[in-house]
Design a protein around this motif. Structure first.
Motif, PDB file in Angstrom:
ATOM      1  N   GLU A   1      31.413  93.855  20.665  1.00  0.00           N
ATOM      2  CA  GLU A   1      30.583  93.111  19.601  1.00  0.00           C
ATOM      3  C   GLU A   1      31.554  92.043  19.203  1.00  0.00           C
ATOM      4  O   GLU A   1      31.197  91.201  18.118  1.00  0.00           O
ATOM      5  N   ARG A   2      32.751  91.717  19.518  1.00  0.00           N
ATOM      6  CA  ARG A   2      33.800  90.718  19.179  1.00  0.00           C
ATOM      7  C   ARG A   2      33.124  89.208  18.920  1.00  0.00           C
ATOM      8  O   ARG A   2      33.379  88.757  17.872  1.00  0.00           O
ATOM      9  N   GLY A   3      32.597  88.888  19.877  1.00  0.00           N
ATOM     10  CA  GLY A   3      31.889  87.381  19.801  1.00  0.00           C
ATOM     11  C   GLY A   3      30.839  87.327  18.758  1.00  0.00           C
ATOM     12  O   GLY A   3      30.860  86.327  17.724  1.00  0.00           O
ATOM     13  N   ARG A   4      30.010  88.227  18.624  1.00  0.00           N
ATOM     14  CA  ARG A   4      28.865  88.162  17.722  1.00  0.00           C
ATOM     15  C   ARG A   4      29.360  88.276  16.109  1.00  0.00           C
ATOM     16  O   ARG A   4      29.045  87.807  15.241  1.00  0.00           O
ATOM     17  N   ARG A   5      30.290  89.192  16.041  1.00  0.00           N
ATOM     18  CA  ARG A   5      30.834  89.472  14.841  1.00  0.00           C
ATOM     19  C   ARG A   5      31.915  88.462  14.437  1.00  0.00           C
ATOM     20  O   ARG A   5      31.670  87.675  13.292  1.00  0.00           O
TER      21      ARG A   5
ATOM     22  N   ASP B   1      31.146  85.021  15.188  1.00  0.00           N
ATOM     23  CA  ASP B   1      30.299  84.108  14.773  1.00  0.00           C
ATOM     24  C   ASP B   1      29.631  84.367  13.208  1.00  0.00           C
ATOM     25  O   ASP B   1      29.497  83.379  12.579  1.00  0.00           O
ATOM     26  N   GLU B   2      29.148  85.505  12.912  1.00  0.00           N
ATOM     27  CA  GLU B   2      28.477  86.093  11.894  1.00  0.00           C
ATOM     28  C   GLU B   2      29.474  85.978  10.722  1.00  0.00           C
ATOM     29  O   GLU B   2      29.219  85.708   9.634  1.00  0.00           O
TER      30      GLU B   2
ATOM     31  N   ARG C   1      31.755  80.763   5.235  1.00  0.00           N
ATOM     32  CA  ARG C   1      31.455  79.388   5.013  1.00  0.00           C
ATOM     33  C   ARG C   1      30.432  79.495   3.675  1.00  0.00           C
ATOM     34  O   ARG C   1      30.734  78.715   2.866  1.00  0.00           O
ATOM     35  N   LYS C   2      29.392  80.581   3.818  1.00  0.00           N
ATOM     36  CA  LYS C   2      28.575  80.664   2.641  1.00  0.00           C
ATOM     37  C   LYS C   2      29.358  80.932   1.404  1.00  0.00           C
ATOM     38  O   LYS C   2      29.021  80.767   0.266  1.00  0.00           O
ATOM     39  N   LEU C   3      30.017  82.044   1.675  1.00  0.00           N
ATOM     40  CA  LEU C   3      30.798  82.699   0.208  1.00  0.00           C
ATOM     41  C   LEU C   3      31.760  81.613  -0.364  1.00  0.00           C
ATOM     42  O   LEU C   3      31.952  81.840  -1.526  1.00  0.00           O
ATOM     43  N   LEU C   4      32.451  80.759   0.486  1.00  0.00           N
ATOM     44  CA  LEU C   4      33.397  79.867   0.018  1.00  0.00           C
ATOM     45  C   LEU C   4      32.711  78.476  -0.604  1.00  0.00           C
ATOM     46  O   LEU C   4      33.699  77.611  -1.041  1.00  0.00           O
ATOM     47  N   THR C   5      31.495  78.258  -0.577  1.00  0.00           N
ATOM     48  CA  THR C   5      31.006  77.103  -0.775  1.00  0.00           C
ATOM     49  C   THR C   5      29.875  77.383  -1.739  1.00  0.00           C
ATOM     50  O   THR C   5      29.193  76.120  -2.023  1.00  0.00           O
ATOM     51  N   THR C   6      29.258  78.564  -1.960  1.00  0.00           N
ATOM     52  CA  THR C   6      28.027  78.833  -2.637  1.00  0.00           C
ATOM     53  C   THR C   6      28.349  79.871  -3.568  1.00  0.00           C
ATOM     54  O   THR C   6      28.705  80.911  -3.286  1.00  0.00           O
ATOM     55  N   LYS C   7      27.720  79.796  -4.974  1.00  0.00           N
ATOM     56  CA  LYS C   7      27.581  80.898  -6.044  1.00  0.00           C
ATOM     57  C   LYS C   7      26.488  81.492  -5.658  1.00  0.00           C
ATOM     58  O   LYS C   7      25.470  81.181  -5.137  1.00  0.00           O
TER      59      LYS C   7
ATOM     60  N   SER D   1      23.776  84.912  -0.734  1.00  0.00           N
ATOM     61  CA  SER D   1      23.303  85.871  -0.020  1.00  0.00           C
ATOM     62  C   SER D   1      23.390  85.818   1.430  1.00  0.00           C
ATOM     63  O   SER D   1      23.417  84.600   2.107  1.00  0.00           O
ATOM     64  N   PHE D   2      23.426  86.893   2.262  1.00  0.00           N
ATOM     65  CA  PHE D   2      23.563  86.773   3.746  1.00  0.00           C
ATOM     66  C   PHE D   2      23.011  88.207   4.305  1.00  0.00           C
ATOM     67  O   PHE D   2      23.170  89.101   3.852  1.00  0.00           O
ATOM     68  N   GLU D   3      22.261  87.806   5.468  1.00  0.00           N
ATOM     69  CA  GLU D   3      21.488  88.955   6.106  1.00  0.00           C
ATOM     70  C   GLU D   3      22.077  88.657   7.859  1.00  0.00           C
ATOM     71  O   GLU D   3      21.359  87.916   8.405  1.00  0.00           O
ATOM     72  N   GLY D   4      22.806  89.665   8.427  1.00  0.00           N
ATOM     73  CA  GLY D   4      22.975  89.534   9.802  1.00  0.00           C
ATOM     74  C   GLY D   4      23.010  90.717  10.379  1.00  0.00           C
ATOM     75  O   GLY D   4      22.618  91.919   9.905  1.00  0.00           O
ATOM     76  N   GLU D   5      23.402  90.931  11.680  1.00  0.00           N
ATOM     77  CA  GLU D   5      23.430  91.777  12.475  1.00  0.00           C
ATOM     78  C   GLU D   5      24.281  93.105  12.034  1.00  0.00           C
ATOM     79  O   GLU D   5      24.175  94.284  12.004  1.00  0.00           O
ATOM     80  N   PHE D   6      25.589  92.560  11.349  1.00  0.00           N
ATOM     81  CA  PHE D   6      26.784  93.399  11.145  1.00  0.00           C
ATOM     82  C   PHE D   6      26.904  93.500   9.771  1.00  0.00           C
ATOM     83  O   PHE D   6      27.485  94.690   9.295  1.00  0.00           O
ATOM     84  N   TYR D   7      26.730  92.301   8.837  1.00  0.00           N
ATOM     85  CA  TYR D   7      27.175  92.188   7.704  1.00  0.00           C
ATOM     86  C   TYR D   7      25.839  91.770   6.807  1.00  0.00           C
ATOM     87  O   TYR D   7      25.103  90.827   7.045  1.00  0.00           O
ATOM     88  N   SER D   8      25.975  92.263   5.682  1.00  0.00           N
ATOM     89  CA  SER D   8      24.905  91.556   4.792  1.00  0.00           C
ATOM     90  C   SER D   8      25.202  91.779   3.269  1.00  0.00           C
ATOM     91  O   SER D   8      26.154  92.825   2.960  1.00  0.00           O
ATOM     92  N   PHE D   9      24.892  90.862   2.384  1.00  0.00           N
ATOM     93  CA  PHE D   9      25.226  91.073   0.823  1.00  0.00           C
ATOM     94  C   PHE D   9      24.318  89.999   0.401  1.00  0.00           C
ATOM     95  O   PHE D   9      23.417  89.324   0.811  1.00  0.00           O
TER      96      PHE D   9
END
Length: 333
Positions: free
Chosen positions: A131-135, A137-138, A144-150, A153-161
């Motif tokens: 899973e290393r490559g997909r993780r 990229d995700e 990037r989103k977390l450090l540039t946006t208040k 929200s994010f929905e991915g294959e492995f991580y979501s918040f």
């Protein structure tokens, strides 16, 4: 030719037998960081969660902690992770660590990342190397989103918040430096003798390609040509991504090649173990006489490399002085 030099800190987790020796190594690390700052070198740190018999003879200290320590001792040096193994981490916690380091260092952090290669490390944190490559990229996208946006929200294959704000946000997203390249195939480490398109796309979306010391000089230059061709296929100039390189080194000024290799042998065995032949280590790493080491670096510079991270095999401060005296002037002509 103008090549900026960074230094991999020798943050080796040597097995020490006494508290006194441990304290001495921490003292030496402090002196080492300060000498890098004085000589104008940037500071990088390696990420290896566990020991890896077969490739390295030791483990390293945790890199974000080491760089936070370095931030308190420096004012000018850039601080890079080379290379942070992303799939072992949670993106929200990592974004918080980066934001903290960015604030404490006056935003001198370089986000050097890679997918990792040691199956045992992945298993130890509940993931799988497949899973290393997909993780990877995700996590890049999520951070990037977390450090540039208040209220990100994010929905991915492995991580979501949902509705997550990292406070304080850095004033800018740190530069992303991506590793990856072909290696001599090894059934134990999922290596390939080519650069997959997923890796090339990751590099194309980054600020720099931080090429690894994982094979011969010819292989490295072939990979750089492949990166340039891929950039052109995307309508980008071949120099849209910075060409950087990282490699281990030990300088033996004034010695012949045979004398230098004899001196360097024990240091190489301590760092890399006895699992690979010394001849193979010489192909991968910057070992041998100073002229040979400089010739290899100069050849890379002639092909566009403008940044190199050098990793001395010991914490001897003289190695930093040797790099400043014998390599730095020649690489900045």
């Amino acid at each position: 030719m103008a090549v900026k030099i960074g230094i991999w800190l020798p943050s080796y987790a040597w097995n020490v037998s006494s508290a006194e020796e441990r304290a001495q190594r921490v003292k030496r690390m402090k002196e080492y960081i300060q000498r890098c700052e004085d000589l104008g070198f940037d500071i990088w740190d390696i990420d290896h969660l566990l020991t890896a018999p077969g490739l390295y003879g030791n483990a390293w200290l945790e890199p974000m902690s080491v760089l936070t320590y370095a931030a308190a001792l420096t004012e000018k040096a850039m601080l890079g992770t080379g290379i942070l193994v992303l799939p072992l981490r949670n993106p929200v916690l990592l974004a918080k660590e980066i934001a903290t380091l960015a604030q404490l260092s006056n935003e001198r952090y370089l986000f050097g990342v890679g997918p990792g290669w040691d199956p045992k490390e992945f298993a130890s944190v509940g993931t799988h190397i497949s899973e290393r490559g997909r993780r990877t990229d995700e996590i890049i996208a999520a951070v990037r989103k977390l450090l540039t946006t208040k209220n990100a929200s994010f929905e991915g294959e492995f991580y979501s918040f949902d509705d997550v704000t990292i406070d304080p946000l850095p004033s800018r997203m740190p530069e992303v430096w991506v590793s990856g390249g072909s290696r001599v195939p090894d059934k134990n480490f999922h290596d390939r003798d080519f650069m997959p398109k997923s890796v090339l796309n990751r590099i194309a979306g980054a600020d720099a390609w931080l090429s690894r010391c994982s094979g011969t000089q010819d292989r490295l230059l072939r990979d750089w040509t492949t990166v340039g061709d891929h950039l052109e296929s995307l309508g980008k100039p071949r120099d849209a991504v910075r060409f950087a390189h990282c490699n281990f080194i030990h300088l033996s000024p004034g010695k012949t090649r045979s004398q230098a290799l004899e001196e360097q042998h024990e240091h190489a065995l301590r760092a890399f173990g006895t699992h690979r032949s010394y001849e193979h280590l010489q192909e991968c790493y910057l070992l041998g006489d100073t002229d040979h080491q400089l010739a290899r670096l100069s050849e890379l510079a002639e092909h566009g490399m403008d940044y190199v991270v050098l990793g001395p095999l010991t914490d001897d401060l003289d190695q930093l002085d040797h790099i400043a005296e014998h390599l730095q002037p020649e690489l900045n002509r």
